[in-house]
Design a protein around this motif. Sequence first.
Motif, PDB file in Angstrom:
ATOM      1  N   VAL A 209       0.809 -14.847  13.048  1.00  7.68           N
ATOM      2  CA  VAL A 209       2.221 -14.579  12.739  1.00  7.68           C
ATOM      3  C   VAL A 209       2.394 -14.384  11.238  1.00  7.68           C
ATOM      4  N   ALA A 210       1.645 -15.133  10.429  1.00 11.58           N
ATOM      5  CA  ALA A 210       1.715 -14.955   8.974  1.00 11.58           C
ATOM      6  C   ALA A 210       1.348 -13.531   8.588  1.00 11.58           C
ATOM      7  N   ARG A 211       0.309 -12.985   9.216  1.00 16.28           N
ATOM      8  CA  ARG A 211      -0.082 -11.604   8.914  1.00 16.28           C
ATOM      9  C   ARG A 211       0.996 -10.621   9.365  1.00 16.28           C
ATOM     10  N   GLU A 212       1.630 -10.907  10.499  1.00 16.59           N
ATOM     11  CA  GLU A 212       2.739 -10.063  10.951  1.00 16.59           C
ATOM     12  C   GLU A 212       3.909 -10.130   9.978  1.00 16.59           C
ATOM     13  N   ALA A 213       4.136 -11.311   9.413  1.00 15.15           N
ATOM     14  CA  ALA A 213       5.197 -11.456   8.411  1.00 15.15           C
ATOM     15  C   ALA A 213       4.858 -10.659   7.154  1.00 15.15           C
ATOM     16  N   LEU A 214       3.603 -10.692   6.759  1.00  8.71           N
ATOM     17  CA  LEU A 214       3.177  -9.914   5.596  1.00  8.71           C
ATOM     18  C   LEU A 214       3.372  -8.417   5.826  1.00  8.71           C
ATOM     19  N   LEU A 215       3.074  -7.968   7.047  1.00 13.68           N
ATOM     20  CA  LEU A 215       3.261  -6.548   7.365  1.00 13.68           C
ATOM     21  C   LEU A 215       4.744  -6.181   7.312  1.00 13.68           C
ATOM     22  N   LYS A 216       5.594  -7.030   7.872  1.00  7.48           N
ATOM     23  CA  LYS A 216       7.039  -6.774   7.807  1.00  7.48           C
ATOM     24  C   LYS A 216       7.489  -6.666   6.353  1.00  7.48           C
TER      25      LYS A 216
ATOM     26  N   ALA B 299       5.640  -5.874   3.758  1.00 12.86           N
ATOM     27  CA  ALA B 299       5.069  -4.659   3.174  1.00 12.86           C
ATOM     28  C   ALA B 299       5.901  -3.439   3.517  1.00 12.86           C
ATOM     29  N   ARG B 300       6.437  -3.410   4.737  1.00 15.19           N
ATOM     30  CA  ARG B 300       7.237  -2.269   5.175  1.00 15.19           C
ATOM     31  C   ARG B 300       8.647  -2.290   4.591  1.00 15.19           C
ATOM     32  N   GLN B 301       9.201  -3.476   4.382  1.00 14.81           N
ATOM     33  CA  GLN B 301      10.600  -3.589   3.976  1.00 14.81           C
ATOM     34  C   GLN B 301      10.776  -3.966   2.505  1.00 14.81           C
ATOM     35  N   GLY B 302       9.728  -4.468   1.887  1.00 17.68           N
ATOM     36  CA  GLY B 302       9.862  -5.001   0.537  1.00 17.68           C
ATOM     37  C   GLY B 302       9.428  -4.034  -0.540  1.00 17.68           C
ATOM     38  N   ASP B 303       8.789  -4.568  -1.574  1.00 19.16           N
ATOM     39  CA  ASP B 303       8.411  -3.751  -2.728  1.00 19.16           C
ATOM     40  C   ASP B 303       6.898  -3.591  -2.803  1.00 19.16           C
ATOM     41  N   VAL B 304       6.455  -3.043  -3.904  1.00 21.76           N
ATOM     42  CA  VAL B 304       5.032  -2.740  -4.045  1.00 21.76           C
ATOM     43  C   VAL B 304       4.192  -4.013  -4.084  1.00 21.76           C
ATOM     44  N   ASN B 305       4.746  -5.116  -4.562  1.00 21.06           N
ATOM     45  CA  ASN B 305       4.005  -6.375  -4.552  1.00 21.06           C
ATOM     46  C   ASN B 305       3.755  -6.858  -3.125  1.00 21.06           C
TER      47      ASN B 305
ATOM     48  N   MET C 247       3.351  -4.855  -0.586  1.00 22.01           N
ATOM     49  CA  MET C 247       2.270  -3.993  -0.095  1.00 22.01           C
ATOM     50  C   MET C 247       0.908  -4.534  -0.530  1.00 22.01           C
ATOM     51  N   TYR C 248       0.832  -4.905  -1.804  1.00 24.17           N
ATOM     52  CA  TYR C 248      -0.433  -5.406  -2.342  1.00 24.17           C
ATOM     53  C   TYR C 248      -0.828  -6.712  -1.666  1.00 24.17           C
ATOM     54  N   THR C 249       0.128  -7.605  -1.477  1.00 26.02           N
ATOM     55  CA  THR C 249      -0.165  -8.895  -0.845  1.00 26.02           C
ATOM     56  C   THR C 249      -0.698  -8.704   0.565  1.00 26.02           C
ATOM     57  N   TYR C 250      -0.089  -7.796   1.313  1.00 25.61           N
ATOM     58  CA  TYR C 250      -0.572  -7.525   2.668  1.00 25.61           C
ATOM     59  C   TYR C 250      -1.963  -6.903   2.627  1.00 25.61           C
ATOM     60  N   ALA C 251      -2.178  -5.989   1.688  1.00 23.13           N
ATOM     61  CA  ALA C 251      -3.496  -5.362   1.559  1.00 23.13           C
ATOM     62  C   ALA C 251      -4.577  -6.408   1.322  1.00 23.13           C
TER      63      ALA C 251
END
Length: 305
Positions: free
Chosen positions: A243-250, A252-258, A260-264
């Motif tokens: 679920v944490a990874r799913e939260a990171l993906l959400k 990445a899609r809705q937030g800022d470039v940081n 995106m990087y955190t999810y990557a």
Amino acid sequence: MSASHSLAPTPEHLKKLTTEELKQRLAGAPEEAVQWIQALAEQGVAEAQVLLGQAYLDGHGLAPDPKQARIWFRKAAEAGDLMGMNMLGRAYDQGWGGLVDHACAAYWFRMAANQGLDWGMYNYANLLLHGQGVEKDEAVAFDWYQQAASLGHAKSLGVVGRFFEEGWLGTQDKEQAFEFYRRSADAGDFRGQYNYALMLEERGNPAQAAEWMRKALDGAHLAFSRTMAINLQQHPHASLRQVAREALLKCARQGDVNDMYTYARAMLAQPDMASISLGRQWLQQAAAQGHAQAQRELAVNLRLS
């Protein structure tokens, strides 16, 4: 849509309008619906004044204008509308359309609370809990949260649960906390769902916990989604780490470039090639949007490849 539907409503229109016709008008395109709301608001209908204030706040059918939002919330509040009082309190609390003034926020929240509005109770309790605009008083705050909770207010149910879980008034009661979190979760509050999920996992129900955690993630705003990702990444149970990874993906899609990087980085740390490939894609997206660390890491990878 007929041409007549696009006409701005007149007082004559409003007098002849049935309740069902009005519902149809308000359910139409935002630009049309807001004309009817504004016409009713200007006729002194307090409920419409609140809706118009919200439309100005959200930019729903017209250009966003927080100052106008505050003006219309005040009109409704001074007309005695409880939600108008609450929203004017929110305007002062959040600084919508003017300066932040917690004392004024407390005044209007208290007015709404004293007349039975659950949201007024909740917001007034928040100020009491944190000592904003009023003297800090956790016991009185708890009383207001309980009153709102007794009316089924989802967020208040969750806060009462926190009082019992943390023992904020000196009495820790996990069973009471669990029950209030359950009721908050059932009522649809994402924080209640999150806390209920954590307690379910503690009680040996990881599958049910993951189900409720996903419901929390679905309803959570961006800031809380980030909090969920941080809190669950190192969780002992694999289903909640997922679920944490799913939260990171959400994020990445809705937030800022940081985001995106955190999810990557999270995906690049996974053991399977599919996740690593996905991580590289998001790293490239972050780099393309100017994230300096992502650009450096891509440059290193290119030199090593």
